[in-house]
Design a protein around this motif. Structure first.
Motif, PDB file in Angstrom:
ATOM      1  N   GLU A  44       0.798  -1.272  -0.004  1.00  0.00           N
ATOM      2  CA  GLU A  44      -0.105  -0.125   0.082  1.00  0.00           C
ATOM      3  C   GLU A  44       0.877   1.180  -0.062  1.00  0.00           C
ATOM      4  O   GLU A  44       1.911   1.319   0.840  1.00  0.00           O
ATOM      5  N   LEU A  45       0.793   2.073  -1.120  1.00  0.00           N
ATOM      6  CA  LEU A  45       1.527   3.402  -1.019  1.00  0.00           C
ATOM      7  C   LEU A  45       0.617   4.470  -0.891  1.00  0.00           C
ATOM      8  O   LEU A  45      -0.585   4.538  -0.889  1.00  0.00           O
ATOM      9  N   VAL A  46       1.174   5.711  -0.487  1.00  0.00           N
ATOM     10  CA  VAL A  46       0.303   6.920  -0.064  1.00  0.00           C
ATOM     11  C   VAL A  46       0.691   8.083  -1.022  1.00  0.00           C
ATOM     12  O   VAL A  46       1.838   8.078  -1.287  1.00  0.00           O
ATOM     13  N   ALA A  47      -0.190   8.680  -1.591  1.00  0.00           N
ATOM     14  CA  ALA A  47       0.008   9.735  -2.598  1.00  0.00           C
ATOM     15  C   ALA A  47      -1.074  10.717  -1.930  1.00  0.00           C
ATOM     16  O   ALA A  47      -2.295  10.846  -2.066  1.00  0.00           O
ATOM     17  N   GLY A  48      -0.692  11.741  -1.133  1.00  0.00           N
ATOM     18  CA  GLY A  48      -1.359  12.761  -0.342  1.00  0.00           C
ATOM     19  C   GLY A  48      -2.159  12.138   0.658  1.00  0.00           C
ATOM     20  O   GLY A  48      -1.319  11.511   1.585  1.00  0.00           O
ATOM     21  N   ASP A  49      -3.514  12.317   0.399  1.00  0.00           N
ATOM     22  CA  ASP A  49      -4.349  11.902   1.525  1.00  0.00           C
ATOM     23  C   ASP A  49      -4.811  10.436   1.110  1.00  0.00           C
ATOM     24  O   ASP A  49      -5.486   9.727   1.861  1.00  0.00           O
ATOM     25  N   ASP A  50      -4.518  10.002   0.035  1.00  0.00           N
ATOM     26  CA  ASP A  50      -5.044   8.786  -0.518  1.00  0.00           C
ATOM     27  C   ASP A  50      -3.983   7.753  -0.538  1.00  0.00           C
ATOM     28  O   ASP A  50      -2.839   7.660  -0.798  1.00  0.00           O
ATOM     29  N   LYS A  51      -4.660   6.123  -0.548  1.00  0.00           N
ATOM     30  CA  LYS A  51      -3.557   5.137  -0.867  1.00  0.00           C
ATOM     31  C   LYS A  51      -4.164   4.384  -1.965  1.00  0.00           C
ATOM     32  O   LYS A  51      -5.117   4.521  -2.635  1.00  0.00           O
ATOM     33  N   PHE A  52      -3.125   3.742  -2.403  1.00  0.00           N
ATOM     34  CA  PHE A  52      -3.355   2.866  -3.544  1.00  0.00           C
ATOM     35  C   PHE A  52      -2.456   1.459  -3.431  1.00  0.00           C
ATOM     36  O   PHE A  52      -1.582   1.445  -2.643  1.00  0.00           O
ATOM     37  N   MET A  53      -3.022   0.191  -4.139  1.00  0.00           N
ATOM     38  CA  MET A  53      -2.234  -1.024  -3.804  1.00  0.00           C
ATOM     39  C   MET A  53      -1.446  -1.348  -5.023  1.00  0.00           C
ATOM     40  O   MET A  53      -1.780  -1.161  -6.204  1.00  0.00           O
ATOM     41  N   LEU A  54      -0.650  -2.030  -4.665  1.00  0.00           N
ATOM     42  CA  LEU A  54       0.234  -2.864  -5.587  1.00  0.00           C
ATOM     43  C   LEU A  54       0.117  -4.478  -5.356  1.00  0.00           C
ATOM     44  O   LEU A  54      -0.179  -4.775  -4.169  1.00  0.00           O
ATOM     45  N   GLY A  55       0.276  -5.091  -6.475  1.00  0.00           N
ATOM     46  CA  GLY A  55      -0.021  -6.545  -6.285  1.00  0.00           C
ATOM     47  C   GLY A  55       0.855  -7.393  -7.376  1.00  0.00           C
ATOM     48  O   GLY A  55       1.033  -6.608  -8.658  1.00  0.00           O
ATOM     49  N   ILE A  56       1.031  -8.779  -7.016  1.00  0.00           N
ATOM     50  CA  ILE A  56       1.762  -9.352  -7.990  1.00  0.00           C
ATOM     51  C   ILE A  56       0.723  -9.748  -9.332  1.00  0.00           C
ATOM     52  O   ILE A  56      -0.257 -10.259  -8.915  1.00  0.00           O
ATOM     53  N   GLY A  57       1.150  -9.486 -10.463  1.00  0.00           N
ATOM     54  CA  GLY A  57       0.346 -10.081 -11.711  1.00  0.00           C
ATOM     55  C   GLY A  57       0.828  -9.235 -12.908  1.00  0.00           C
ATOM     56  O   GLY A  57       2.118  -8.680 -12.960  1.00  0.00           O
ATOM     57  N   LYS A  58       0.141  -9.620 -13.867  1.00  0.00           N
ATOM     58  CA  LYS A  58       0.686  -9.011 -15.189  1.00  0.00           C
ATOM     59  C   LYS A  58       0.442  -7.505 -15.458  1.00  0.00           C
ATOM     60  O   LYS A  58      -0.727  -6.912 -15.107  1.00  0.00           O
ATOM     61  N   PRO A  59       1.568  -6.753 -15.802  1.00  0.00           N
ATOM     62  CA  PRO A  59       1.506  -5.133 -15.808  1.00  0.00           C
ATOM     63  C   PRO A  59       0.450  -4.850 -16.911  1.00  0.00           C
ATOM     64  O   PRO A  59       0.345  -5.533 -17.928  1.00  0.00           O
ATOM     65  N   GLY A  60       0.254  -3.679 -16.863  1.00  0.00           N
ATOM     66  CA  GLY A  60      -0.655  -3.017 -18.122  1.00  0.00           C
ATOM     67  C   GLY A  60      -1.961  -2.427 -17.396  1.00  0.00           C
ATOM     68  O   GLY A  60      -2.172  -2.188 -16.358  1.00  0.00           O
ATOM     69  N   GLY A  61      -2.905  -2.215 -18.179  1.00  0.00           N
ATOM     70  CA  GLY A  61      -4.266  -1.891 -17.820  1.00  0.00           C
ATOM     71  C   GLY A  61      -4.260  -0.555 -18.071  1.00  0.00           C
ATOM     72  O   GLY A  61      -3.604   0.203 -18.670  1.00  0.00           O
ATOM     73  N   PRO A  62      -5.383  -0.064 -17.891  1.00  0.00           N
ATOM     74  CA  PRO A  62      -5.804   1.215 -18.124  1.00  0.00           C
ATOM     75  C   PRO A  62      -4.983   2.494 -17.679  1.00  0.00           C
ATOM     76  O   PRO A  62      -4.954   3.612 -18.287  1.00  0.00           O
ATOM     77  N   GLY A  63      -4.403   2.234 -16.593  1.00  0.00           N
ATOM     78  CA  GLY A  63      -3.636   3.249 -15.973  1.00  0.00           C
ATOM     79  C   GLY A  63      -4.152   3.850 -14.627  1.00  0.00           C
ATOM     80  O   GLY A  63      -5.136   3.938 -14.402  1.00  0.00           O
ATOM     81  N   VAL A  64      -3.437   4.886 -14.050  1.00  0.00           N
ATOM     82  CA  VAL A  64      -3.719   5.658 -12.657  1.00  0.00           C
ATOM     83  C   VAL A  64      -3.594   6.982 -12.817  1.00  0.00           C
ATOM     84  O   VAL A  64      -2.400   7.362 -13.493  1.00  0.00           O
ATOM     85  N   TYR A  65      -4.209   7.835 -12.425  1.00  0.00           N
ATOM     86  CA  TYR A  65      -4.102   9.173 -12.427  1.00  0.00           C
ATOM     87  C   TYR A  65      -4.051   9.775 -11.244  1.00  0.00           C
ATOM     88  O   TYR A  65      -4.573   9.470 -10.186  1.00  0.00           O
ATOM     89  N   VAL A  66      -2.803  10.496 -10.952  1.00  0.00           N
ATOM     90  CA  VAL A  66      -2.754  11.195  -9.739  1.00  0.00           C
ATOM     91  C   VAL A  66      -2.378  12.667  -9.784  1.00  0.00           C
ATOM     92  O   VAL A  66      -1.615  13.229 -10.701  1.00  0.00           O
ATOM     93  N   ALA A  67      -3.100  13.474  -8.878  1.00  0.00           N
ATOM     94  CA  ALA A  67      -3.050  14.761  -8.906  1.00  0.00           C
ATOM     95  C   ALA A  67      -1.807  15.182  -8.156  1.00  0.00           C
ATOM     96  O   ALA A  67      -1.623  14.897  -6.971  1.00  0.00           O
ATOM     97  N   VAL A  68      -1.162  16.310  -8.688  1.00  0.00           N
ATOM     98  CA  VAL A  68      -0.173  16.915  -7.868  1.00  0.00           C
ATOM     99  C   VAL A  68      -0.034  18.302  -8.390  1.00  0.00           C
ATOM    100  O   VAL A  68      -0.729  18.925  -9.079  1.00  0.00           O
ATOM    101  N   GLU A  69       0.714  19.069  -7.453  1.00  0.00           N
ATOM    102  CA  GLU A  69       0.762  20.640  -7.248  1.00  0.00           C
ATOM    103  C   GLU A  69       1.334  21.113  -8.481  1.00  0.00           C
ATOM    104  O   GLU A  69       1.069  21.890  -9.308  1.00  0.00           O
ATOM    105  N   ASP A  70       2.604  20.798  -8.848  1.00  0.00           N
ATOM    106  CA  ASP A  70       3.698  21.254  -9.857  1.00  0.00           C
ATOM    107  C   ASP A  70       3.815  20.053 -10.814  1.00  0.00           C
ATOM    108  O   ASP A  70       4.690  19.442 -10.791  1.00  0.00           O
TER     109      ASP A  70
END
Length: 116
Positions: A44-70
């Motif tokens: 489990e990783l943290v980006a700001g106040d939110d968490k997302f998960m990593l797991g073993i498996g085949k990479p790829g898929g639609p992707g993840v969007y993360v809001a950043v300031e700069d």
């Protein structure tokens, strides 16, 4: 508000992914789990106040969007850390500034100023 939806990104090597994602994108580690053989299989990783998960498996898929300031500074740091830039920073018609990249296993990541 309590978070109820979590992004999940798959990796063949979760330990290497953690090293890259914390170095390139500035995420923080919240929790790491290993299987009986000592292989990292859930993170489990943290980006700001939110968490997302990593797991073993085949990479790829639609992707993840993360809001950043700069966006531009984030883009430059990610590129220097080895991210493959798939879309340079661009101002969107809906008011966001975004860029896209892939990590070493080919997962798509998007970073920008959009916060729904």
């Amino acid at each position: 508000m309590k978070q109820t939806v979590y992004a999940l990104v798959r990796y063949q090597d979760c330990a290497a992914a953690v090293d890259f994602l914390t170095s390139a994108f500035g995420f923080a580690v919240h929790e790491v789990s290993k299987n009986d053989e000592g292989v990292v299989n859930h993170v489990e990783l943290v980006a700001g106040d939110d968490k997302f998960m990593l797991g073993i498996g085949k990479p790829g898929g639609p992707g993840v969007y993360v809001a950043v300031e700069d966006v531009d500074a984030h883009h430059d740091h990610a590129r220097a850390a080895g991210a493959h830039i798939t879309m340079e920073p661009v101002d969107q018609p809906y008011g966001s500034r975004d860029y896209g990249c892939t990590d070493p296993e080919g997962n798509q990541w998007w970073f920008g100023t959009y916060r729904p």
